[in-house]
Design an enzyme around this catalytic site. Structure first.
Site, short mmCIF file in Angstrom:
data_model
loop_
_atom_site.label_atom_id
_atom_site.label_comp_id
_atom_site.label_asym_id
_atom_site.label_seq_id
_atom_site.Cartn_x
_atom_site.Cartn_y
_atom_site.Cartn_z
N HIS A 118 7.65 -0.66 -0.74
CA HIS A 118 6.78 -1.83 -0.71
C HIS A 118 5.72 -1.68 -1.79
O HIS A 118 5.32 -0.56 -2.15
CB HIS A 118 6.08 -1.98 0.65
CG HIS A 118 6.99 -2.34 1.77
ND1 HIS A 118 6.89 -1.79 3.02
CD2 HIS A 118 8.02 -3.22 1.84
CE1 HIS A 118 7.81 -2.28 3.81
NE2 HIS A 118 8.51 -3.16 3.12
N GLU A 178 9.19 -9.11 3.41
CA GLU A 178 8.59 -7.95 4.06
C GLU A 178 7.10 -8.14 4.35
O GLU A 178 6.39 -7.18 4.65
CB GLU A 178 8.81 -6.70 3.21
CG GLU A 178 10.27 -6.37 2.96
CD GLU A 178 10.93 -5.62 4.11
OE1 GLU A 178 10.36 -4.62 4.56
OE2 GLU A 178 12.02 -6.04 4.55
N CYS A 199 -0.44 0.50 5.81
CA CYS A 199 0.72 -0.02 6.57
C CYS A 199 0.31 -0.44 7.97
O CYS A 199 0.90 -1.35 8.55
CB CYS A 199 1.80 1.04 6.67
SG CYS A 199 2.77 1.30 5.18
#
Length: 453
Positions: free
Chosen positions: A257, A180, A376
């Site tokens: 995450h 990721e 993000c």
């Protein structure tokens, strides 16, 4: 004067532009905000302008700011590969009728969260003296699995000079190597131009892992094997890396995450006590390998609950360095609206014994409703002065580029988009026209499938 100063290293935050198809389809399992806002009407224009406003404010504050373009959406190629044929109108209409979830997936604007674009190792850490990039395979969800190919072309177009930049293949898109990107990677160092230690955080071990140490409610998206493979690609040694497991209870609480529960910058690691399965071992490993003393800033669960951490995205904030060593924390507006979180910011952070001396509050609500905060939205790349000069295209933000991108958004973006609107063939035409113009503004050449033929 240190070598890092003479080489002029600076961290550049490359923010992803919010795409024209920004919508709330609730696609991300384990992302509480995304799931809870599924089906609502979005405002792509507002989302893109909010992101640009954040970039501009940080530029004005003296930070280096870059821009990355969104993906081509809807991804008609993906629908055709899945058996939908005919004209674009026919493909969209049939997909909307027979597989609406697939249509929503191929229209996702999730590439705005460029922390997932890939993992970056700066040249000061790499054995060949180049900055290394590995696009994330994002195989854990279909709508993000569609991104890596275009992401790789974009990164290669911008970081093009082979004397300064090295690009690696995406890891095999299998569960064992689920990757990721930088959302599960933090580099800790004395300063951006000094050698650093790379903290890779994983949710599960694919080969030989203990299921008892894995989350039960939501999937763990990063594997140890993927993190180790990226480190090998970039030539990082054992002395430069720490591999730590994310706390499974945090994942089950919606921390999909690591950057939703911890953020690092320079020697500072700001983290929630539930960030790591073995907190003390993680800190000890970092202290052993770092050339400069680690400054841990621990937020206990008594101060900020897991629910408050996830709803406010306190840890999905940007932590940025000033030339004097002080730091600014950039938080979403939701932090100010949460009493416990805002009190913690004032009492624990600003009044604590750490370099964080300022907090900036930014409105990125359109992104937050889909589960992405300030951290993000950006990919961190530490670059020397020579490497910044070697960048291709017009991707470093300045006043002129900001004005041009703002006008571009105002001209091309809708101010209302419901999930049912994704089948509108006019939206697809509008998006292609916008992206074609954007590549000319950014001067990055042909990077989209429709441009490549």
């Amino acid at each position: 004067m240190s070598e890092s100063v003479t080489l002029g290293y600076r961290e550049v935050n490359f923010d992803g532009l919010v795409g024209p198809t920004h919508n709330y389809s609730g696609l991300a399992l384990g992302n509480v905000a995304s799931m809870s806002h599924g089906g609502l009407v979005s405002n792509p224009r507002e989302g893109a302008l909010q992101g640009l406003a954040k970039m501009k404010s940080l530029l004005d504050a003296g930070f280096a700011q870059g821009v990355l373009p969104p993906q081509q959406r809807p991804d008609l190629g993906a629908l055709r590969a899945l058996g939908f044929s005919g004209t674009p109108h026919e493909v969209l209409t049939r997909a909307a009728r027979e597989a609406p979830q697939l249509l929503r997936a191929v229209c996702s604007a999730s590439s705005m969260w460029t922390a997932n674009a890939g993992t970056v190792t700066p040249s000061v850490d790499a054995p060949d003296g180049r900055t290394h990039f590995t696009p994330a395979n994002l195989q854990s969800s279909f709508h993000r699995y569609l991104e890596p190919e275009t992401t790789g072309r974009v990164l290669a177009a911008i970081f093009h000079d082979p004397h300064h930049f090295a690009h690696h293949s995406v890891l095999p898109a299998t569960p064992a190597f689920s990757d990721e990107g930088a959302a599960n990677h933090t580099r800790l160092c004395a300063s951006h131009g000094e050698p650093g230690v790379h903290l890779f955080v994983y949710g599960r071990q694919a080969f030989g892992g203990d299921p008892a140490h894995e989350p039960k409610r939501y999937p763990a998206r990063q594997t140890l094997e993927a993190s180790q493979a990226v480190a090998r690609q970039h030539g990082l040694s054992e002395a430069q890396t720490v591999f730590a497991q994310q706390h499974p209870e945090a994942i089950d609480a919606g921390v999909f995450h690591n950057d939703v529960i911890a953020v690092g910058n320079g020697p500072v690691l700001l983290y929630h006590e539930m960030a790591f399965r073995d907190e003390q071992a993680t800190l000890d490993a970092l202290r052993t390998k770092m050339a400069t003393p680690l400054i841990p800033v621990r937020v206990p669960v008594e101060a900020v609950s897991m629910d408050d951490a996830v709803s406010s995205y306190l840890f999905n904030s940007q932590l940025l360095s000033h030339s004097d060593g002080s730091m600014t924390l950039v938080v979403p507006g939701e932090c100010q609206e949460n009493d416990a979180v805002w009190r913690t910011i004032q009492d624990l952070l600003l009044a604590g014994h750490n370099p964080i001396g300022e907090v900036l509050v930014k409105d990125v609500k359109q992104s937050m409703r889909n589960g992405g905060g300030p951290a993000c939205l950006r990919l961190r790349v530490a670059l020397s002065a020579a490497e910044r000069q070697a960048l291709s295209g017009r991707v470093l933000l300045d006043d002129a580029l900001y004005a041009e991108l703002t006008a571009w958004v105002e001209h091309h973006y809708r101010d209302r988009l419901a999930p049912d609107d994704l089948a509108d063939p006019q939206l697809a035409e509008e998006t292609l026209s916008a992206l074609d113009e954007l590549t000319q503004i950014l001067q990055i050449g042909s990077v989209y499938p429709f441009q490549l033929g």
